[in-house]
Scaffold this active site. Structure first.
Site, PDB file in Angstrom:
ATOM      1  CE  LYS A  31      -4.013  -2.300   2.103  1.00  0.00           C
ATOM      2  NZ  LYS A  31      -4.991  -2.278   3.221  1.00  0.00           N
ATOM      3  CE1 TYR A  47      -9.460  -2.719   0.514  1.00  0.00           C
ATOM      4  CE2 TYR A  47      -8.772  -0.840  -0.803  1.00  0.00           C
ATOM      5  CZ  TYR A  47      -8.479  -1.855   0.088  1.00  0.00           C
ATOM      6  OH  TYR A  47      -7.190  -2.016   0.549  1.00  0.00           O
ATOM      7  CG  PHE A  68     -13.467   0.650   6.702  1.00  0.00           C
ATOM      8  CD1 PHE A  68     -12.982   0.021   5.567  1.00  0.00           C
ATOM      9  CD2 PHE A  68     -14.189  -0.101   7.617  1.00  0.00           C
ATOM     10  CE1 PHE A  68     -13.210  -1.332   5.330  1.00  0.00           C
ATOM     11  CE2 PHE A  68     -14.430  -1.460   7.394  1.00  0.00           C
ATOM     12  CZ  PHE A  68     -13.939  -2.071   6.243  1.00  0.00           C
ATOM     13  CB  THR A  87      -7.425  -5.979   9.672  1.00  0.00           C
ATOM     14  OG1 THR A  87      -7.850  -7.167   8.996  1.00  0.00           O
ATOM     15  CG2 THR A  87      -7.819  -4.762   8.864  1.00  0.00           C
ATOM     16  NE  ARG A 102      -2.461  -5.650   7.035  1.00  0.00           N
ATOM     17  CZ  ARG A 102      -3.580  -6.260   6.662  1.00  0.00           C
ATOM     18  NH1 ARG A 102      -4.080  -7.265   7.377  1.00  0.00           N
ATOM     19  NH2 ARG A 102      -4.223  -5.868   5.568  1.00  0.00           N
TER      20      ARG A 102
HETATM   21  P1  IDP Z   1      -7.985  -6.986   5.431  1.00  0.00           P
HETATM   22  O1  IDP Z   1      -7.229  -5.978   4.605  1.00  0.00           O
HETATM   23  O2  IDP Z   1      -7.166  -7.489   6.587  1.00  0.00           O
HETATM   24  O3  IDP Z   1      -8.598  -8.084   4.614  1.00  0.00           O
HETATM   25  P2  IDP Z   1     -10.677  -5.835   5.640  1.00  0.00           P
HETATM   26  O4  IDP Z   1     -11.579  -5.987   6.818  1.00  0.00           O
HETATM   27  O5  IDP Z   1     -11.016  -6.580   4.391  1.00  0.00           O
HETATM   28  O6  IDP Z   1      -9.188  -6.176   6.139  1.00  0.00           O
HETATM   29  O7  IDP Z   1     -10.599  -4.263   5.315  1.00  0.00           O
HETATM   30  C1  IDP Z   1     -10.041  -3.810   4.100  1.00  0.00           C
HETATM   31  C2  IDP Z   1      -9.166  -2.601   4.376  1.00  0.00           C
HETATM   32  O8  IDP Z   1      -9.974  -1.497   4.789  1.00  0.00           O
HETATM   33  C3  IDP Z   1      -8.137  -2.781   5.503  1.00  0.00           C
HETATM   34  O9  IDP Z   1      -6.948  -3.415   5.105  1.00  0.00           O
HETATM   35  C4  IDP Z   1      -7.888  -1.321   5.886  1.00  0.00           C
HETATM   36  O10 IDP Z   1      -7.019  -0.688   4.937  1.00  0.00           O
HETATM   37  C5  IDP Z   1      -9.280  -0.722   5.756  1.00  0.00           C
HETATM   38  N1  IDP Z   1     -10.009  -0.786   7.035  1.00  0.00           N
HETATM   39  C6  IDP Z   1     -10.676  -1.855   7.557  1.00  0.00           C
HETATM   40  N2  IDP Z   1     -11.248  -1.557   8.738  1.00  0.00           N
HETATM   41  C7  IDP Z   1     -10.944  -0.272   8.979  1.00  0.00           C
HETATM   42  C8  IDP Z   1     -11.248   0.629  10.058  1.00  0.00           C
HETATM   43  O11 IDP Z   1     -11.904   0.290  11.033  1.00  0.00           O
HETATM   44  N3  IDP Z   1     -10.735   1.891   9.931  1.00  0.00           N
HETATM   45  C9  IDP Z   1      -9.998   2.314   8.884  1.00  0.00           C
HETATM   46  N4  IDP Z   1      -9.684   1.487   7.838  1.00  0.00           N
HETATM   47  C10 IDP Z   1     -10.142   0.228   7.899  1.00  0.00           C
END
Ligand code: IDP
Ligand code: MG
Length: 151
Positions: free
Chosen positions: A11, A51, A59, A93, A104
């Site tokens: 990213k 997304y 988000f 995440t 991470r």
């Molecule tokens: P992942 O990337 O671990 O699969 P997902 O739940 O699919 O996680 O979320 C996609 C992306 O959205 C995350 O990697 C992050 O960049 C962003 N994201 C997810 N939850 C949040 C949040 O609560 N606040 C801000 N960004 C978030």
């Protein structure tokens, strides 16, 4: 074990912070094969498609903004059980909850700046690989160590 391909994206924050080499190196050392890679500035349209399963989440907009803010490195990686293995190497995440030793966990502090993306299952992997790469951008080759990376 099943040979799989998965989509991985380094990213914008990780590119800006000079972490590209370290992250790719981790996958290489694990014996995961790089079969496609490009540095790309992501359009709003591509980010929204990538997304789209999160489009109703709070988000969604900030994440689209984050991903389009500066270039990313997009990759297809291949290996045994690659989808789960890569997710494990990435960590949780939220980088605050990710184990030390994961990408991470070692490099991130904020969920909205979480360094790396990896497909979360076979269907998502298929969708994301098709979204980001054309078939002719994917290299089919044998790595010299593949004999030592099977049992
Ligand atoms: P992942 O990337 O671990 O699969 P997902 O739940 O699919 O996680 O979320 C996609 C992306 O959205 C995350 O990697 C992050 O960049 C962003 N994201 C997810 N939850 C949040 C949040 O609560 N606040 C801000 N960004 C978030
Ligand atoms: Mg996800």
């Amino acid at each position: 074990m099943k040979k799989e391909r998965t989509f991985v994206m380094i990213k914008p924050d990780a590119v800006q912070r000079g972490l590209v080499g370290n992250i790719i190196s981790r996958f290489e050392r694990k014996g995961i094969k790089l079969v496609a890679m490009k540095l790309a500035s992501v359009s709003k349209e591509l980010a929204e498609k990538h997304y789209e399963i999160h489009k109703d989440k709070p988000f969604f907009e900030p994440t689209v903004e984050y991903i389009t803010s500066s270039p990313v490195v997009a990759m297809i990686l291949e290996g045994n059980n690659a989808i789960e293995m890569v997710r494990g190497m990435m960590g949780a995440t939220d980088p605050q909850k990710a184990d030390v030793g994961t990408i991470r966990g070692d490099f991130g502090q904020f969920i909205g700046r979480n360094i790396v993306h990896g497909s979360d299952g076979p269907d998502t992997a298929e969708f994301e690989m098709n979204l980001w790469f054309k078939p002719e951008e994917i290299a089919n080759y044998t790595r010299i160590d593949e004999g030592w990376l099977s049992e």
